[in-house]
Design a protein around this motif. Structure first.
Motif, PDB file in Angstrom:
ATOM      1  N   ASN A 134      -4.135   0.300  -3.558  1.00 55.96           N
ATOM      2  CA  ASN A 134      -5.271   0.736  -2.741  1.00 55.96           C
ATOM      3  C   ASN A 134      -5.602  -0.344  -1.713  1.00 55.96           C
ATOM      4  O   ASN A 134      -5.936  -1.473  -2.090  1.00 55.96           O
ATOM      5  CB  ASN A 134      -6.459   0.978  -3.672  1.00 55.96           C
ATOM      6  CG  ASN A 134      -7.572   1.721  -2.980  1.00 55.96           C
ATOM      7  OD1 ASN A 134      -7.936   1.389  -1.855  1.00 55.96           O
ATOM      8  ND2 ASN A 134      -8.118   2.719  -3.637  1.00 55.96           N
ATOM      9  N   PRO A 135      -5.515  -0.020  -0.407  1.00 54.50           N
ATOM     10  CA  PRO A 135      -5.737  -1.069   0.604  1.00 54.50           C
ATOM     11  C   PRO A 135      -7.155  -1.630   0.566  1.00 54.50           C
ATOM     12  O   PRO A 135      -7.386  -2.757   0.976  1.00 54.50           O
ATOM     13  CB  PRO A 135      -5.476  -0.340   1.937  1.00 54.50           C
ATOM     14  CG  PRO A 135      -5.689   1.103   1.638  1.00 54.50           C
ATOM     15  CD  PRO A 135      -5.261   1.292   0.207  1.00 54.50           C
ATOM     16  N   SER A 136      -8.071  -0.838   0.059  1.00 58.03           N
ATOM     17  CA  SER A 136      -9.460  -1.278   0.008  1.00 58.03           C
ATOM     18  C   SER A 136      -9.702  -2.286  -1.112  1.00 58.03           C
ATOM     19  O   SER A 136     -10.718  -2.968  -1.135  1.00 58.03           O
ATOM     20  CB  SER A 136     -10.374  -0.062  -0.178  1.00 58.03           C
ATOM     21  OG  SER A 136     -11.721  -0.450  -0.223  1.00 58.03           O
ATOM     22  N   MET A 137      -8.758  -2.383  -2.044  1.00 62.53           N
ATOM     23  CA  MET A 137      -8.936  -3.301  -3.176  1.00 62.53           C
ATOM     24  C   MET A 137      -7.877  -4.387  -3.216  1.00 62.53           C
ATOM     25  O   MET A 137      -7.928  -5.274  -4.067  1.00 62.53           O
ATOM     26  CB  MET A 137      -8.868  -2.527  -4.494  1.00 62.53           C
ATOM     27  CG  MET A 137      -9.934  -1.480  -4.640  1.00 62.53           C
ATOM     28  SD  MET A 137      -9.821  -0.719  -6.275  1.00 62.53           S
ATOM     29  CE  MET A 137     -10.879   0.690  -6.038  1.00 62.53           C
ATOM     30  N   ALA A 165     -10.349   6.033   1.234  1.00 66.86           N
ATOM     31  CA  ALA A 165      -9.147   5.504   0.576  1.00 66.86           C
ATOM     32  C   ALA A 165      -9.508   4.859  -0.759  1.00 66.86           C
ATOM     33  O   ALA A 165      -8.764   4.959  -1.734  1.00 66.86           O
ATOM     34  CB  ALA A 165      -8.451   4.489   1.482  1.00 66.86           C
ATOM     35  N   ARG A 166     -10.650   4.194  -0.789  1.00 64.57           N
ATOM     36  CA  ARG A 166     -11.053   3.506  -2.020  1.00 64.57           C
ATOM     37  C   ARG A 166     -11.190   4.483  -3.186  1.00 64.57           C
ATOM     38  O   ARG A 166     -10.907   4.143  -4.321  1.00 64.57           O
ATOM     39  CB  ARG A 166     -12.364   2.750  -1.789  1.00 64.57           C
ATOM     40  CG  ARG A 166     -12.571   1.641  -2.795  1.00 64.57           C
ATOM     41  CD  ARG A 166     -13.625   0.648  -2.355  1.00 64.57           C
ATOM     42  NE  ARG A 166     -13.911  -0.270  -3.410  1.00 64.57           N
ATOM     43  CZ  ARG A 166     -13.446  -1.519  -3.491  1.00 64.57           C
ATOM     44  NH1 ARG A 166     -12.701  -2.007  -2.530  1.00 64.57           N
ATOM     45  NH2 ARG A 166     -13.744  -2.287  -4.516  1.00 64.57           N
ATOM     46  N   CYS A 221       0.823  -1.219   0.000  1.00 60.40           N
ATOM     47  CA  CYS A 221       0.000   0.000   0.000  1.00 60.40           C
ATOM     48  C   CYS A 221       0.853   1.263   0.000  1.00 60.40           C
ATOM     49  O   CYS A 221       0.488   2.249  -0.632  1.00 60.40           O
ATOM     50  CB  CYS A 221      -0.932   0.012   1.205  1.00 60.40           C
ATOM     51  SG  CYS A 221      -2.054  -1.395   1.206  1.00 60.40           S
ATOM     52  N   TRP A 231      -7.068   7.007  -2.623  1.00 56.42           N
ATOM     53  CA  TRP A 231      -5.705   6.473  -2.456  1.00 56.42           C
ATOM     54  C   TRP A 231      -4.960   6.543  -3.776  1.00 56.42           C
ATOM     55  O   TRP A 231      -5.573   6.266  -4.804  1.00 56.42           O
ATOM     56  CB  TRP A 231      -5.815   5.016  -1.984  1.00 56.42           C
ATOM     57  CG  TRP A 231      -4.516   4.421  -1.556  1.00 56.42           C
ATOM     58  CD1 TRP A 231      -3.547   3.884  -2.364  1.00 56.42           C
ATOM     59  CD2 TRP A 231      -4.034   4.303  -0.213  1.00 56.42           C
ATOM     60  NE1 TRP A 231      -2.502   3.444  -1.606  1.00 56.42           N
ATOM     61  CE2 TRP A 231      -2.774   3.681  -0.289  1.00 56.42           C
ATOM     62  CE3 TRP A 231      -4.550   4.664   1.039  1.00 56.42           C
ATOM     63  CZ2 TRP A 231      -2.008   3.407   0.850  1.00 56.42           C
ATOM     64  CZ3 TRP A 231      -3.795   4.391   2.162  1.00 56.42           C
ATOM     65  CH2 TRP A 231      -2.545   3.772   2.063  1.00 56.42           C
ATOM     66  N   PRO A 232      -3.661   6.811  -3.777  1.00 58.51           N
ATOM     67  CA  PRO A 232      -2.802   7.155  -2.650  1.00 58.51           C
ATOM     68  C   PRO A 232      -2.580   8.663  -2.485  1.00 58.51           C
ATOM     69  O   PRO A 232      -2.184   9.114  -1.436  1.00 58.51           O
ATOM     70  CB  PRO A 232      -1.467   6.500  -3.031  1.00 58.51           C
ATOM     71  CG  PRO A 232      -1.455   6.571  -4.529  1.00 58.51           C
ATOM     72  CD  PRO A 232      -2.896   6.490  -4.985  1.00 58.51           C
ATOM     73  N   GLU A 282     -11.541   3.713   5.106  1.00 53.32           N
ATOM     74  CA  GLU A 282     -11.315   2.827   3.960  1.00 53.32           C
ATOM     75  C   GLU A 282     -12.105   3.318   2.734  1.00 53.32           C
ATOM     76  O   GLU A 282     -11.596   3.307   1.609  1.00 53.32           O
ATOM     77  CB  GLU A 282     -11.738   1.392   4.292  1.00 53.32           C
ATOM     78  CG  GLU A 282     -11.537   0.460   3.099  1.00 53.32           C
ATOM     79  CD  GLU A 282     -12.220  -0.897   3.228  1.00 53.32           C
ATOM     80  OE1 GLU A 282     -12.581  -1.283   4.360  1.00 53.32           O
ATOM     81  OE2 GLU A 282     -12.405  -1.552   2.187  1.00 53.32           O
ATOM     82  N   GLY A 341       1.972   1.773  -3.538  1.00 56.05           N
ATOM     83  CA  GLY A 341       0.812   2.620  -3.821  1.00 56.05           C
ATOM     84  C   GLY A 341      -0.487   1.883  -4.106  1.00 56.05           C
ATOM     85  O   GLY A 341      -1.433   2.481  -4.630  1.00 56.05           O
ATOM     86  N   ASP A 387     -15.490   0.198  -7.839  1.00 53.73           N
ATOM     87  CA  ASP A 387     -14.095  -0.042  -8.218  1.00 53.73           C
ATOM     88  C   ASP A 387     -13.453   1.138  -8.924  1.00 53.73           C
ATOM     89  O   ASP A 387     -12.232   1.267  -8.915  1.00 53.73           O
ATOM     90  CB  ASP A 387     -14.014  -1.254  -9.162  1.00 53.73           C
ATOM     91  CG  ASP A 387     -14.453  -2.537  -8.474  1.00 53.73           C
ATOM     92  OD1 ASP A 387     -14.369  -2.597  -7.230  1.00 53.73           O
ATOM     93  OD2 ASP A 387     -14.883  -3.465  -9.179  1.00 53.73           O
ATOM     94  N   HIS A 428     -19.443   0.448  -0.334  1.00 50.93           N
ATOM     95  CA  HIS A 428     -18.247   1.018  -0.970  1.00 50.93           C
ATOM     96  C   HIS A 428     -17.428  -0.049  -1.689  1.00 50.93           C
ATOM     97  O   HIS A 428     -16.757   0.254  -2.671  1.00 50.93           O
ATOM     98  CB  HIS A 428     -17.383   1.740   0.065  1.00 50.93           C
ATOM     99  CG  HIS A 428     -16.886   0.853   1.159  1.00 50.93           C
ATOM    100  ND1 HIS A 428     -17.720   0.293   2.086  1.00 50.93           N
ATOM    101  CD2 HIS A 428     -15.630   0.419   1.462  1.00 50.93           C
ATOM    102  CE1 HIS A 428     -17.002  -0.443   2.919  1.00 50.93           C
ATOM    103  NE2 HIS A 428     -15.740  -0.386   2.561  1.00 50.93           N
ATOM    104  N   THR A 429     -17.497  -1.288  -1.208  1.00 48.50           N
ATOM    105  CA  THR A 429     -16.635  -2.320  -1.801  1.00 48.50           C
ATOM    106  C   THR A 429     -17.100  -2.738  -3.196  1.00 48.50           C
ATOM    107  O   THR A 429     -16.401  -3.467  -3.887  1.00 48.50           O
ATOM    108  CB  THR A 429     -16.549  -3.573  -0.902  1.00 48.50           C
ATOM    109  OG1 THR A 429     -17.878  -4.027  -0.643  1.00 48.50           O
ATOM    110  CG2 THR A 429     -15.851  -3.275   0.401  1.00 48.50           C
TER     111      THR A 429
END
Lengths: 440, 259
Positions: A143-146, B181-182, A137, B185-186, B178, A141, B70, B66-67
């Motif tokens: 994405n921690p959610s994916m 972040a989804r 992550c 990120w980053p 999260e 880089g 994509d 959220h999951t």
């Protein structure tokens, strides 16, 4: 049981004041600390050590993947594994492993592992870690959610690439490829054995059981901290109706052997304190990106924290032989709890030290208690010199390994590589620099 | 401070909490980083003059789903559906931080869906010379101070209420981080700058004077880029989530802008 020799390839010249002057060994470790000309010597020493371990008769030599890391100089373990394939013959080559979500497209892993399997004559163990938060992550880089969804999809793609005979299209959530058709293909059919390094998540245990993969608990905190995790793993195997074949599991352990325990304490203190003091100095802000741990894992951690708080008094007594380890629920909390001095390091079980007899006793106890058939042994750690590493390796191979190899005779290791027969494998010529030029 | 009315709307098969309170012309609010685990004074200030409607973004407290999202396009469509199902079509829309980014996107992509907008330090922009702070690489005790000038304000909002589930509550807070972040990120960069010129709605740009997360220069970048009338208001004694630090001042500025 199988005794496997593991190298992390730590940079061996981090300064004495590293922990006080630098925030982290990982992610943002400063480039000024890296001297490429010194690293030239380190890499060559490390590869000598791995080759030496193979010569000494270890069942496998193991390498792994880290990024932006002062204690792991292998962003590409595949490069090292390939070189080792050309300089070893009997030892298996364990790449522990490639963090699948980091490869784009992930078929790169299927290709490179197939190359190593071909070059080594079918000696590859294919490790598929999710990868640490620091590596995946932050340094890469992702994405921690994916990350986990990408990992699982990449796994499916790699397995299909290895096993599907026809060119196929892959239409995933994260990967789309019109033509998948890897050349080369692996020697081992249908594919090399797959081993999964993981933390203590129930999902990973179930997945390993479902896929029939080896589960490896690679912790730096030794057998005391690992006991609870491995118990959880075997309890889950029981629930799933799987047998207790110890070869379903692998476990990492640091070891230092000498003629006596006091000599071992003296010989290995510097290297162990270097590793736990400098190499495990990781900034906790890189340890817990949101989404990296699944909600089920968070839930289990929070519930166990609550349970732990209520039985804290009982634990303080430390009556259980396997209690007293470093068992924080997140990487961050574990980094903050690390023992840094030799007496404490040994007391907590991070490093098993002693005479060959002591080490046999302790490791036999660990192997049986944790029920693990694959020991991944760190006999080089921290700034240990090549000389001491060879001493430790040879003494272990000659005096410790024979006794431990006899463990678990009643079980078959169904997850071990199946190399080509020796007689069908390429001869490895001796390396003779300058020989051709001299002959001409 | 009385409780709002709570209802739930469905987005992609997942429930999203919607709070309503007050009377008058509708105004929507999309929360900032961390979401709103509980009702806050700022919303009461808005509800004194308007019907305030607060839909929770997927993955933020009170909402899941959220999951399933994509790509950025997935997110934009989900937020558009959320606002529409909350009855906010054509309404004034305010947002902070993460929520402000979506307010700007809605105004750019679906100009008819909003009237006036107010955005507080939106995510979505990135200037390599002056990057936002990395909210996801902080020691646990540093997050509150990064988000609010008065860290106790943020900590109190996130603290487990008596009677709440002590396991599920903290998981919900991590989920909010999260979800952000989804999307972001980053670097936090969704290339929002490419769409800012499409914003025609009158745009109030709010910024906490002591925002340690999002650089102040981004306010000028936004003002330079949007098509419609715009104004920058710097909120004194406020950090990134200015509406939590200074509920009265931020609500007043928004209500004046929307009047």
């Amino acid at each position: 049981m199988k005794l496997m020799w593991f190298h992390l390839m730590p940079y061996t010249e981090l300064p004495d004041d590293f922990r006080h002057k630098h925030p982290s060994v990982w992610v943002d470790i400063h480039s000024s600390l890296f001297d490429p000309k010194r690293a030239h010597l380190m890499y060559n020493d490390f590869m000598d050590e791995l080759e030496y371990a193979a010569e000494c008769g270890f069942d496998a030599i193991c390498v792994n993947e880290h990024h932006s890391n002062g204690y792991g100089l292998m962003p590409s373990p595949n490069l090292i594994a390939t070189a080792l394939s050309r300089r070893t013959n009997n030892a298996m080559i364990c790449v522990m492993g490639n963090s699948l979500a980091l490869y784009n497209p992930p078929t790169r892993v299927a290709e490179e592992f197939a190359m190593i399997d071909c070059i080594s004559g079918g000696r590859l163990i294919a490790g598929f870690p999710v990868g640490t938060p620091m590596d995946t992550c932050y340094a890469y880089g992702q994405n921690p959610s994916m990350l986990r969804e990408r990992y699982l999809e990449a796994h499916d793609l790699v397995m299909k690439a290895w096993t599907e005979k026809e060119t196929f299209s892959f239409d995933g959530r994260f990967n789309q490829q019109r033509y998948v058709n890897i050349w080369p293909r692996p020697v081992q059919q249908p594919h090399p054995p797959v081993w999964i390094p993981g933390g203590g998540s129930v999902e990973t245990w179930r997945w390993c059981a479902e896929m029939d993969y080896v589960y490896c608990y690679l912790s730096y905190y030794g057998y005391k901290a690992g006991a609870a995790t491995m118990k959880g793993f075997w309890d889950e195997m029981d629930r799933l109706g799987k047998d207790r074949n110890p070869y379903r599991a692998g476990f990492l352990q640091f070891v230092g052997v000498a003629e006596s325990r006091s000599e071992a304490m003296e010989r290995y203190a510097e290297a162990a304190e270097y590793f736990y003091g400098r190499c495990l100095h990781v900034d906790s802000r890189f340890a817990s990106p949101p989404g990296y741990n699944t909600e089920a894992t968070q839930r289990a951690g929070l519930e166990s924290q609550i349970a732990q708080a209520s039985k804290a008094a009982a634990e303080e007594n430390g009556k259980d032989k396997l209690s007293g380890g470093t068992t924080g629920t997140t990487a961050g909390s574990r980094f903050n709890m690390v023992a840094r001095e030799m007496a404490d390091i040994v007391e907590r079980g991070y490093v098993v030290v002693g005479s060959p007899k002591d080490v046999i006793e302790q490791l036999e106890h660990v192997a049986k208690t944790l029920n693990v058939g694959h020991f991944m042994l760190l006999l080089q750690y921290g700034n240990m010199s090549k000389e001491l590493t060879k001493y430790n390796t040879k003494l272990f191979a000659e005096k410790v390994k024979p006794a431990l190899s006899k463990l678990f005779p009643e079980w078959e290791d169904k997850w071990w590589p199946k190399p080509m027969a020796q007689s069908t494998r390429a001869a490895l010529p001796a390396f003779q620099p300058g020989a051709i030029a001299a002959a001409e | 401070m009385s409780e709002p009315k709570t209802e739930t709307v469905d987005v992609n098969g997942h429930p999203c909490r919607v709070w309503r309170k007050g009377n008058g012309p509708k105004i929507g609010f999309l929360a900032g980083f961390g979401g709103l685990p509980r009702w806050v004074p700022f919303l009461d200030r808005l509800a004194e003059k308007r019907e305030v409607i607060v839909p929770s973004l997927p993955g933020f407290p009170g909402a899941t789903g959220h999951t399933l999202l994509d790509t950025h396009l997935d997110w934009l469509i989900a937020v558009r559906q959320l606002l529409s199902k909350s009855g906010l079509d054509g309404a004034d829309l305010a947002g902070s931080s993460v929520g402000a980014s979506f307010v700007a996107e809605m105004a750019a992509l679906w100009p008819q869906s909003v009237r006036r907008i107010a955005i507080t330090a939106p995510f979505g922009l990135y200037d390599p010379k002056e990057p936002p702070a990395d909210v996801w690489a902080q020691k646990a005790d540093a997050v509150a101070g990064l988000l609010c000038l008065n860290e106790a304000t943020y900590k109190d909002m996130k603290a487990v209420p008596s009677g709440a589930n002590s396991v599920e509550w903290p998981i919900e807070q991590v989920r909010a981080s999260e979800a952000a972040a989804r999307v972001f990120w980053p670097l936090g960069n969704t290339r929002l700058h490419k769409r800012l010129p499409m914003i025609e709605a009158p745009t109030l740009i709010l910024w906490g004077e002591q925002d340690r997360l999002m650089p102040r220069s981004y306010a000028d970048w936004i003002k330079r880029s949007v098509q419609g009338k715009s104004e920058i208001r710097v909120v004194k004694d406020a950090g990134h989530l200015a509406e939590l630090d200074q509920p009265d001042a931020v609500a007043k500025a928004i209500l004046e802008w929307m009047a």
